[in-house]
Design an enzyme around this catalytic site. Sequence first.
Site, PDB file in Angstrom:
ATOM      1  N   LYS A 278      -5.934   8.329   4.918  1.00  0.00           N
ATOM      2  CA  LYS A 278      -4.711   8.999   4.480  1.00  0.00           C
ATOM      3  C   LYS A 278      -5.068  10.200   3.596  1.00  0.00           C
ATOM      4  O   LYS A 278      -6.109  10.184   2.943  1.00  0.00           O
ATOM      5  CB  LYS A 278      -3.851   8.027   3.658  1.00  0.00           C
ATOM      6  CG  LYS A 278      -3.192   6.926   4.459  1.00  0.00           C
ATOM      7  CD  LYS A 278      -2.392   6.000   3.562  1.00  0.00           C
ATOM      8  CE  LYS A 278      -1.736   4.870   4.347  1.00  0.00           C
ATOM      9  NZ  LYS A 278      -0.702   5.328   5.301  1.00  0.00           N
ATOM     10  N   ARG A 352       0.553  -3.809  11.723  1.00  0.00           N
ATOM     11  CA  ARG A 352       0.984  -4.497  12.948  1.00  0.00           C
ATOM     12  C   ARG A 352      -0.137  -5.367  13.508  1.00  0.00           C
ATOM     13  O   ARG A 352       0.124  -6.367  14.175  1.00  0.00           O
ATOM     14  CB  ARG A 352       1.484  -3.460  13.958  1.00  0.00           C
ATOM     15  CG  ARG A 352       0.442  -2.496  14.428  1.00  0.00           C
ATOM     16  CD  ARG A 352       1.032  -1.250  15.098  1.00  0.00           C
ATOM     17  NE  ARG A 352       1.669  -0.367  14.124  1.00  0.00           N
ATOM     18  CZ  ARG A 352       2.295   0.764  14.443  1.00  0.00           C
ATOM     19  NH1 ARG A 352       2.402   1.135  15.698  1.00  0.00           N
ATOM     20  NH2 ARG A 352       2.850   1.507  13.500  1.00  0.00           N
TER      21      ARG A 352
END
Length: 499
Positions: A278, A352
Amino acid sequence: MDIQLQFTTDSAPTLDVDVLAVVIDDPTTPPAIVAELDVALGGALGRELGRDRIKADAPSSVTITGGATGPQRVVLVGFGPDADGRLDALRVAGSRVAGAARAAEARTVALAGVDSADDLAALTSGLAIGDFRIHHHRGEPKADDKPRYFGVEQLTLVTDADGDAATAAQAALATAAAQNWARDLANAPANLLTPIKLAEQAEQLAAKHADLSFRTLDRAALEAEGFGMFAAVAQGAHDEPRLIVLEWNPAGATETDAERLALVGKAVTFDTGGISIKPSGGMQDMKMDKGGGCAVLGAMRAIAELGVPHRVIAVVGATMNMPDGNAYRPGDVITAKDGTTVEIISTDAEGRLVLGDCITYVKELGCGGIIDAATLTGAIIVGLGHRYTGAIAKPSSLLDAVLAASADTGDLAWHMPLHEEYKLHLKTECADLKNSGTRDGGALAAGSFLQHFAQDTPFVHLDIAGSGMLPKPRAYYGTKGASGAGVRLMAAVAARWSA
Ligand code: BES
Ligand code: MN
Ligand code: ZN
């Protein structure tokens, strides 16, 4: 420190408390207690009401210094009709009482003016949630430091309401305390709250309740039991991952394993993005990427403390997502616990992966419906901002239960669709699925990824990336940071569970 609750029918002007708050429904017909207090305070309250300081249509409050005996201060609190109804307005009023108490460094607070069970519960809840502050890590105190204020310690409800109202207020306070606990955990820095420490918190919770059991799987167990996606995320982290299992099996509950409710939580104790790293701006907020797992733990605490009469199983996947010589990479193909092969496009779509295997695991253990909570996508923040949790689901009675609980608790969720078309975003040549698709509909593609693992089990995915992480204080939440979104919602679904 959790607030102690007590009840009294004593005359309010005689109460020996730091702050007495009187909630005023309609300023033109204030509750009788105002007249009583007004006599004791020589007409000061009447004057404030006469100046129109308490509005019928907006949140408002005024603080008056008390008399020689009785309450040190009296706070009049008005609350208007709120977009989300009377109970939400009362939660805001409760948080304003907490604010007035904080301004006065009040440790003992009494509340008067309302009597119904729902009203008392909403006020109590708002007061406790509004009184929450981010844990301040202080250095050694200096000799002349004044004693620190930690918030309200004792709350006295002045009411002659029946036992039901007392029970409702007590339950609201216990649930709010569980929510604040979840907030504290979610706000904790990643160096201090590692997956192992989070598991210890769950263990300590289970130790307090005979009907609550605890166990964990460590890295070796995850690898041995085929949690390929979870283990891939964890493989770049030096800190050991933990899969945390809590099972609530109250005496007398009639559900079979296959009928019980399952709660699944994402607890990425820090999300760097991994190799798909990020940008550094704002990355510190990714310590809150464990908020979903913390909300599940908070819900289990509320469920246990309230003695919910239905069985619940909770699975929380706790790991860091780190870039490292051993980290998983974009392009890797991984085999999930259920045998699905997944091509990694972004190592930043890690939640996920952790959740998918946890969902497979609760299905193996047995459950009749699955709710997961996760700070899963930036896309849900674009869509819903910070007020609503995204409830991404196919229509089902479980979804209906979630939306009913949203309305009842004020822990708001908004239905967003699952559709085969979103799953097409996750098609790839080299595996059964890829872990990330286009930007468009990103929160829904993430939901479709999870639905793949839930298969036919009724399933609702709660994306709390917006609702669970507040950039500034909103409504009755008292402070920015972790909000504990999902705690009241999931506890309410469990309380009314029928398989
Ligand atoms: N934890 C983040 C989601 C997130 C982002 C939560 C911002 C709160 C604030 C999640 O793991 C993530 O990185 N999601 C990616 C998914 C993408 C790579 C498909 C996202 O939303 O950008
Ligand atoms: Mn990520
Ligand atoms: Zn994440």
